[in-house]
Scaffold this motif. Sequence first.
Motif, PDB file in Angstrom:
ATOM      1  N   TYR A 104      54.920  45.417   7.750  1.00 57.18           N
ATOM      2  CA  TYR A 104      54.010  46.561   7.922  1.00 57.18           C
ATOM      3  C   TYR A 104      52.601  46.004   7.778  1.00 57.18           C
ATOM      4  CZ  TYR A 104      52.491  51.422   7.754  1.00 57.18           C
ATOM      5  OH  TYR A 104      51.928  52.644   8.076  1.00 57.18           O
ATOM      6  N   ALA A 105      51.687  46.422   8.650  1.00 56.64           N
ATOM      7  CA  ALA A 105      50.338  45.847   8.594  1.00 56.64           C
ATOM      8  C   ALA A 105      49.295  46.876   8.988  1.00 56.64           C
ATOM      9  CB  ALA A 105      50.245  44.646   9.535  1.00 56.64           C
ATOM     10  N   VAL A 106      48.044  46.519   8.725  1.00 54.60           N
ATOM     11  CA  VAL A 106      46.912  47.276   9.254  1.00 54.60           C
ATOM     12  C   VAL A 106      46.013  46.292   9.992  1.00 54.60           C
ATOM     13  CG1 VAL A 106      46.958  49.123   7.544  1.00 54.60           C
ATOM     14  CG2 VAL A 106      45.692  47.049   7.036  1.00 54.60           C
ATOM     15  N   ILE A 107      45.348  46.782  11.031  1.00 56.88           N
ATOM     16  CA  ILE A 107      44.531  45.879  11.849  1.00 56.88           C
ATOM     17  C   ILE A 107      43.336  46.656  12.385  1.00 56.88           C
ATOM     18  CG2 ILE A 107      45.714  46.331  14.050  1.00 56.88           C
ATOM     19  CD1 ILE A 107      45.635  43.291  14.599  1.00 56.88           C
ATOM     20  N   HIS A 108      42.252  45.942  12.620  1.00 53.95           N
ATOM     21  CA  HIS A 108      41.091  46.544  13.268  1.00 53.95           C
ATOM     22  C   HIS A 108      41.470  46.819  14.725  1.00 53.95           C
ATOM     23  CE1 HIS A 108      36.953  47.119  14.505  1.00 53.95           C
ATOM     24  NE2 HIS A 108      36.563  47.021  13.249  1.00 53.95           N
ATOM     25  N   ARG A 109      41.117  48.000  15.215  1.00 55.37           N
ATOM     26  CA  ARG A 109      41.517  48.349  16.593  1.00 55.37           C
ATOM     27  C   ARG A 109      40.957  47.346  17.602  1.00 55.37           C
ATOM     28  NH1 ARG A 109      42.919  54.109  16.873  1.00 55.37           N
ATOM     29  NH2 ARG A 109      42.737  53.914  19.105  1.00 55.37           N
ATOM     30  N   ALA A 110      39.718  46.912  17.352  1.00 54.07           N
ATOM     31  CA  ALA A 110      39.099  45.968  18.296  1.00 54.07           C
ATOM     32  C   ALA A 110      39.853  44.635  18.302  1.00 54.07           C
ATOM     33  CB  ALA A 110      37.633  45.756  17.941  1.00 54.07           C
ATOM     34  N   ASP A 111      40.375  44.204  17.143  1.00 54.70           N
ATOM     35  CA  ASP A 111      41.138  42.951  17.078  1.00 54.70           C
ATOM     36  C   ASP A 111      42.449  43.086  17.866  1.00 54.70           C
ATOM     37  OD1 ASP A 111      39.185  41.858  15.438  1.00 54.70           O
ATOM     38  OD2 ASP A 111      40.220  42.392  13.584  1.00 54.70           O
ATOM     39  N   LEU A 112      43.135  44.192  17.652  1.00 54.86           N
ATOM     40  CA  LEU A 112      44.397  44.455  18.377  1.00 54.86           C
ATOM     41  C   LEU A 112      44.149  44.461  19.889  1.00 54.86           C
ATOM     42  CD1 LEU A 112      47.329  45.624  18.737  1.00 54.86           C
ATOM     43  CD2 LEU A 112      46.391  47.848  18.208  1.00 54.86           C
ATOM     44  N   HIS A 113      43.116  45.202  20.280  1.00 54.34           N
ATOM     45  CA  HIS A 113      42.774  45.337  21.691  1.00 54.34           C
ATOM     46  C   HIS A 113      42.438  43.969  22.294  1.00 54.34           C
ATOM     47  CE1 HIS A 113      40.173  47.815  24.728  1.00 54.34           C
ATOM     48  NE2 HIS A 113      41.430  47.858  25.086  1.00 54.34           N
ATOM     49  N   LYS A 114      41.659  43.178  21.554  1.00 55.69           N
ATOM     50  CA  LYS A 114      41.207  41.885  22.078  1.00 55.69           C
ATOM     51  C   LYS A 114      42.385  40.916  22.273  1.00 55.69           C
ATOM     52  CE  LYS A 114      37.651  38.358  21.484  1.00 55.69           C
ATOM     53  NZ  LYS A 114      38.488  37.266  21.913  1.00 55.69           N
TER      54      LYS A 114
END
Length: 391
Positions: A104-114
Amino acid sequence: MAKTDLPILIAGGGIGGFAAALALTQKGFPVQVIERAADFHELGAGIQLGPNVFRMFELLGVGNEMSHWAVFPDNLIMRDALDGTEITRIPTGEPLHRRFGYPYAVIHRADLHKVLIDAVKRSPLAKLTTSCKVVSFEDRGDRVVVKTEAGETFDGAALIGADGLWSAVRSQLVGDGKPRVSGHIAYRGVIPLAQVPDHLRENNVVLWAGPKTHLVHYPLHRGEVYNLVVVFHSSRYEEGWDTYGDPSELRERFAAQHPKVREFLAMANEWKMWVLCDREPISHWSVGRVTLLGDAAHPMLQYLAQGGCMAIEDAVVLARSLAQAKGDYNGAFLAYQQQRYLRTTRVQLTARMYGDIYHATDAVRDLRRQMLAGRTPEQAYNGMAWLYDGI
Ligand SMILES: Cc1cc2nc3c(=O)[nH]c(=O)nc-3n(C[C@H](O)[C@H](O)[C@H](O)COP(=O)(O)OP(=O)(O)OC[C@H]3O[C@@H](n4cnc5c(N)ncnc54)[C@H](O)[C@@H]3O)c2cc1C
């Protein structure tokens, strides 16, 4: 596998659009992503990732890169926003990883998108166009012609509407009007870790559940910033993320809440506002050579933290279905819809129910404590297995 030279058109270059582009190019399909914004960008905000989506990342070959940018929290914790007591705690580290096979994780949306965009750009099969708003399409039987606001046209073998909550493709394909306004508003802010005092720092996803309100916070972007999401009931309606929130409104609505909640709210200088909407679930979002994906197909409230995860699951299933269909786009899109709609319907409806639980008052607040407080981690995992075991 029969393929025409025409690309598959993807309206919308968000998380869903790029997940679809990646999954399709990996199966050998040329794609053309058409995005209305001037560039491909995501909000400066966080997104939670259930173990179900990590399996998709592995299939898409981006698991390591996602893990590089993600933060892996130790627990999901719910606290009562009035008295500050802990209602429930679900370990999300090693025990969850062991139970579901993925973290289970959390991520910055911009990082995921990139990560998705960079992977798509590595394929010679992908073409990307920005500043192009799709307004309509025509299914000619052997191809689809998409029209943009500027009067340009794109010819494609098929069209995937990944154009989000206010999807133009859905509007023509399904024609079910505007989204359903939930009456809940989200404010989102991001603060540098350096501004967060020690007594407020923790490597957990914490949800402070209050009457008709909640606050969620967690560390983000390799732990360098803190993500804040505040939700409260309101009758406002505006489209998009471009509106700034009013901090004085927050101070007033959260005045009676625990000092730690108020401390968090005081830290963010800038809030972006989002009117939370969903739609009634539908079972038919594919017609001929046109289909929908992600929020365009099954927009949901964010209370289960799965809208983006569902879009990525859609992409994997859709690409697999097309690869098996030998050029039968209509058959592939119907098979994809068939495999997806009950799962996404369940997430849409469960998310609404979670909203009621988070925002409970009076008797429901007491029931929430009674139902959640005594749960063991194993019972909590079993309750989420339908979702986290994945597809
Ligand atoms: C407060 C909040 C918290 C959330 N938290 C989570 C979470 O923790 N975990 C999770 O998995 N999900 C979460 N979600 C849900 C998630 O953000 C969405 O489900 C996800 O972004 C959907 O991706 P999408 O690509 O389908 O749509 P979008 O992200 O909306 O992307 C659509 C894209 O299409 C473009 N577009 C729109 N119209 C057109 C047009 N006519 N022509 C061309 N381009 C167009 C847009 O500019 C955009 O780039 C949350 C949502 C909210 C509001």
